[in-house]
Design an enzyme around this catalytic site. Structure first.
Site: not given
Length: 493
Positions: A260-262, A264, A269-270, A315
Site C-alpha cells: 500500500p502506498r503512502q 510508510g 524502495s522495494a 528500509d
C-alpha cells in the site's frame, strides 16, 4: 583468447579508461575448474580499481582469483617501456605480455587500473579450431537457455519495530521484512531495452479529470516506472565507476506490487531493490562486486540522488538483508566505512504482530516535520528519544519476554509522540493508536506514518480488534514475517 560473450560494451570500457590516469587491464573471476597457474593473476584495490600486483601464471602463494584476459588499453607514452623490457629479457621465453605487465606493475610501479568483465573466459593460449567450436557451442546453448527464462525477483515490505525513523539521524533501529506485501520485478532479454508501465500505477489514460486527480494524489506522478528507470541509470553508472564492464544485452522490465502506498511500508524502495536483484542476476554481478552494505546505499542513492525522495537507510538495509535486522547508523561508523553495522537477529518463535493502515492516507512524508532541522542544529534529544529502548528491546527478543516487548513498543511511541507532537503525527495515526489501546494491545508507528504495528498478548481480543479497525475504515492484517533462512529462493521466484 575466447570470451564467453564478446559483445561487451566497448564504449563503457573506453569511458572508464579515459577516466583513469594510467593503463587498463580487463580481468575476470576464475571459475572453480580453472587453475591460477594457467593465467596472469591480478590483485585489485577495491576502492581505486588500481592493479596493485600482477603475477604471471603463479604456481602457488596467491589467494587472488582474478585473471587477466589479455585485453589491454595502453597509452602511447607507455609503449616506450617495451624496448627497455625486451633488453632486460634476453630469453625469448620471458618475452611475453604477462611478464611485461608483471614488470610494469610490480617493479616500475606504473599506474595500471583494472576493469572487471562479469562473465567467463576459456581457451586462452594454445588452442585449435575444434576447441573454439566446442566452447562456442557450449556457451551458445547455455546463453540461449538462460535468456529464454525470465528473471523474477521480489523485495518485501518492512515494519520498523523500534527506533525508527532514527536511521536518518545516526541512530539505531530494529526492523523486520514481512511477506504480506511485496514488490515483484521481472526481467526478460529482448532486442531493445523496454520499461513496461504498470496498468494501474502508471496510467496514461483516465476516465475523467476527476480520475486523473484521484490517481495522481494517491500514486504520484509516473508511479513505479520512474523507479525502474532511475535504478537502471544508476546501475550503469555504478558499474562504470567501479570498473565493471557490462555485456551489450538488452532486456524488458516490468513490475507489480501490492504494498500500500503512502503508509510508510517502504513500497518505493522495494521496487528499486527488486529491480537491482534482477539486474545483478542478468549481468552476473555478485556480492563481491556489490556487497550488501553497499547495495543498501545504492538503493538509497537511487531515491535520494535521482528522484529526490526523502529517505533513510533502514528500509533499504532490511530489504537487502531480509528478515529481522538490527541496524546501527552511528556517525563514526558511517564516516569510517560508509555504512552502518547490520546484524540479522533470530526470528524463531516470534510473537504475533499485527498491522493496520489507513485506506486513504495522506502523504506519509509529512510526518517528519521539522525534525531534521532540529537534529542538524544539534538537538540530540531527537536521536536519543528514538533509540533509547533499542538495547532492552534486543534483550527482550532474545529472552522471549513478550510482555516487556509490548511495554517497550508503547514507550517508544510515547517518546516519539513527545518529539514530533500530535499535530505532526496527525489525527489518523492517533486514532489508530487509541483504537488499539482500547483492546489492550501495544502499538506504535512502523514507518513514517499512515500505519500502526501492534502486539496483542490477549489473542482472544484480536478478532474484536480487527473488526473495530475495519469498521473505522482501516485495513487490518496479522503479520507474516519473511524469514530468508526459511526460504529456498531468497526473494527470487
Amino acid at each position: 583468447m575466447l570470451c564467453a560473450d564478446q559483445n561487451f560494451d566497448i564504449a563503457q570500457v573506453i569511458r572508464f579508461f579515459r577516466s583513469k590516469p594510467g593503463e587498463l587491464i580487463i580481468y575476470y573471476e576464475l571459475e572453480e575448474s580453472e587453475k591460477s597457474s594457467s593465467r596472469g593473476i591480478v590483485e585489485v584495490c577495491s576502492d581505486t580499481n588500481r592493479i596493485t600486483r600482477f603475477m604471471e601464471k603463479p604456481q602457488d602463494g596467491t589467494t587472488s582469483r582474478l585473471a587477466s584476459v589479455v585485453f589491454y588499453c595502453i597509452q602511447r607514452d607507455t609503449l616506450s617501456y617495451m624496448s627497455d623490457f625486451l633488453n632486460l629479457q634476453p630469453q625469448a621465453t620471458d618475452r611475453s605480455f604477462g611478464r611485461f605487465w608483471e614488470w610494469l606493475i610490480n617493479e616500475k610501479q606504473l599506474d595500471v587500473f583494472g576493469m572487471k568483465l562479469p562473465t567467463g573466459f576459456q581457451l586462452i593460449g594454445q588452442v585449435g579450431l575444434s576447441d573454439y567450436t566446442k566452447w562456442l557451442t557450449h556457451y551458445s546453448t547455455k546463453q540461449h537457455n538462460n535468456s529464454a527464462i525470465p528473471i523474477t525477483c521480489r523485495s518485501y515490505a518492512r515494519v520498523g519495530l523500534m527506533g525508527n525513523p532514527s536511521d536518518g539521524f545516526n541512530g539505531k533501529t530494529i526492523a523486520m521484512s514481512i511477506s504480506n506485501f511485496w514488490a515483484e520485478v521481472t526481467l526478460a532479454e529482448s532486442q531493445t531495452l523496454v520499461l513496461l508501465p504498470h496498468p494501474l500505477n502508471d496510467p496514461t489514460e483516465f476516465g475523467s479529470l476527476q480520475d486523473l486527480f484521484c490517481i495522481s494524489r494517491k500514486e504520484g506522478y509516473l508511479g513505479g516506472l520512474r523507479l525502474l528507470q532511475a535504478t537502471c541509470k544508476k546501475f550503469y553508472q555504478f558499474c562504470s565507476k567501479q570498473g565493471i564492464a557490462l555485456t551489450k544485452q538488452n532486456f524488458t522490465l516490468k513490475y507489480d506490487t501490492n504494498i500500500p502506498r503512502q503508509v510508510g511500508l517502504a513500497g518505493s524502495s522495494a521496487i528499486v531493490s527488486a529491480t537491482l536483484k534482477c539486474l545483478m542476476k542478468f549481468y552476473n554481478i555478485t556480492d563481491s562486486d556489490l556487497p550488501k552494505p553497499v547495495r543498501a546505499n545504492f538503493i538509497l542513492n537511487v531515491e535520494t540522488d535521482e528522484l529526490f525522495i526523502t529517505a533513510g537507510l533502514q528500509d533499504r538495509v532490511v530489504q537487502v538483508y531480509e528478515g529481522l535486522v538490527y541496524m546501527d547508523f552511528s556517525k563514526k561508523l558511517m564516516e569510517e566505512q560508509g555504512y552502518g553495522n547490520y546484524v540479522p537477529l533470530d526470528m524463531s518463535n516470534l510473537p504475533l504482530f499485527w498491522l493496520a493502515y489507513l485506506s486513504d492516507p495522506s502523504d506519509s512524508g509529512r510526518i517528519h516535520s521539522n525534525i531534521r532541522q532540529r537534529w542538524l542544529s544539534g538537538e540530540t534529544r531527537v536521536t536519543l528519544a528514538l533509540t533509547e529502548y533499542i538495547s532492552p528491546f534486543r534483550v527482550a527478543l532474545k529472552d522471549r519476554d513478550w510482555s516487556c516487548l509490548a511495554r517497550l513498543m508503547d514507550q517508544n511511541f510515547e517518546l516519539r509522540r513527545s518529539v514530533y507532537t500530535d499535530d505532526c503525527l496527525g489525527p489518523g495515526n492517533l486514532r489508530m493508536v487509541q483504537l488499539a489501546r482500547q483492546f489492550g494491545s501495544a502499538v506504535k508507528l512502523p514507518g513514517s506514518g499512515g500505519a500502526v504495528v501492534g502486539l496483542c498478548l490477549d489473542q482472544a481480543r484480536l478478532v474484536e480488534m480487527r473488526q473495530a479497525f475495519q469498521e473505522a475504515g482501516c485495513v487490518f492484517c496479522v503479520i507474516a514475517p519473511y524469514n530468508p533462512s526459511a526460504s529456498s529462493v531468497g526473494g527470487q521466484r
